[in-house]
Design a protein around this motif. Structure first.
Motif, short mmCIF file in Angstrom:
data_model
loop_
_atom_site.label_atom_id
_atom_site.label_comp_id
_atom_site.label_asym_id
_atom_site.label_seq_id
_atom_site.Cartn_x
_atom_site.Cartn_y
_atom_site.Cartn_z
N LEU A 24 0.83 -1.19 0.00
CA LEU A 24 0.00 0.00 0.00
C LEU A 24 0.87 1.25 0.00
O LEU A 24 1.89 1.30 0.69
N TYR A 28 -2.69 5.54 0.74
CA TYR A 28 -3.65 4.63 0.10
C TYR A 28 -5.10 4.91 0.47
O TYR A 28 -6.01 4.68 -0.32
N TYR A 31 -7.64 6.79 -1.84
CA TYR A 31 -8.01 6.25 -3.14
C TYR A 31 -9.15 5.24 -3.03
O TYR A 31 -8.94 4.06 -2.80
N ALA A 34 -9.63 1.48 -1.13
CA ALA A 34 -8.41 0.70 -0.93
C ALA A 34 -8.26 0.20 0.50
O ALA A 34 -7.71 -0.88 0.73
N TYR A 68 -7.53 -2.40 -7.09
CA TYR A 68 -6.99 -1.17 -6.52
C TYR A 68 -6.73 -0.14 -7.61
O TYR A 68 -6.37 -0.48 -8.74
N ALA A 72 -2.93 3.82 -5.22
CA ALA A 72 -3.05 3.24 -3.88
C ALA A 72 -1.93 2.24 -3.59
O ALA A 72 -1.77 1.80 -2.45
#
Length: 109
Positions: A24, A28, A31, A34, A68, A72
């Motif tokens: 990560l 992160y 975003y 995530a 993801y 992230a």
């Protein structure tokens, strides 16, 4: 920003691609969802698919699959185009069958 500043060190230096080991990114949580995925800070997993959408990277961790956003995730130990290791390369990473690859430098102790 100069290369020694915290901002420069936390900026992604490479884009994650299928087969890369990732963790990560420091921000992160900014975003999408995530923080709801299987990766937790410090975990390392592999990117298994990139579908090119807004949330393109499929990661498998702990038996769970999660999509993801590129921002992230940070690539772990990938070499940049200028030949220098990314900042994440110096971060301690547990060596597992997933993170092990040719040329991996391991420091014991």
């Amino acid at each position: 920003a100069d290369a020694g500043s915290p901002k420069a060190l936390s900026a992604p230096t490479t884009r994650a691609a299928v087969g890369d080991s990732v963790t990560l990114s420091p921000d992160y949580q900014a975003y999408q969802d995530a923080d709801g995925g299987p990766l937790k800070p410090g975990d390392v997993a592999k990117v298994v698919e990139d579908d090119g959408t807004g949330k393109p990277l499929l990661v498998v961790a702990g038996g769970r699959r999660w999509w993801y956003m590129r921002e992230a995730l940070s690539v772990v130990g990938k070499v940049t185009l200028d030949g220098a290791a990314s900042p994440q390369a110096s971060v301690g990473v547990v060596v597992t069958s997933e993170s092990l690859r040719d040329g991996l430098r391991v420091r014991r102790g």
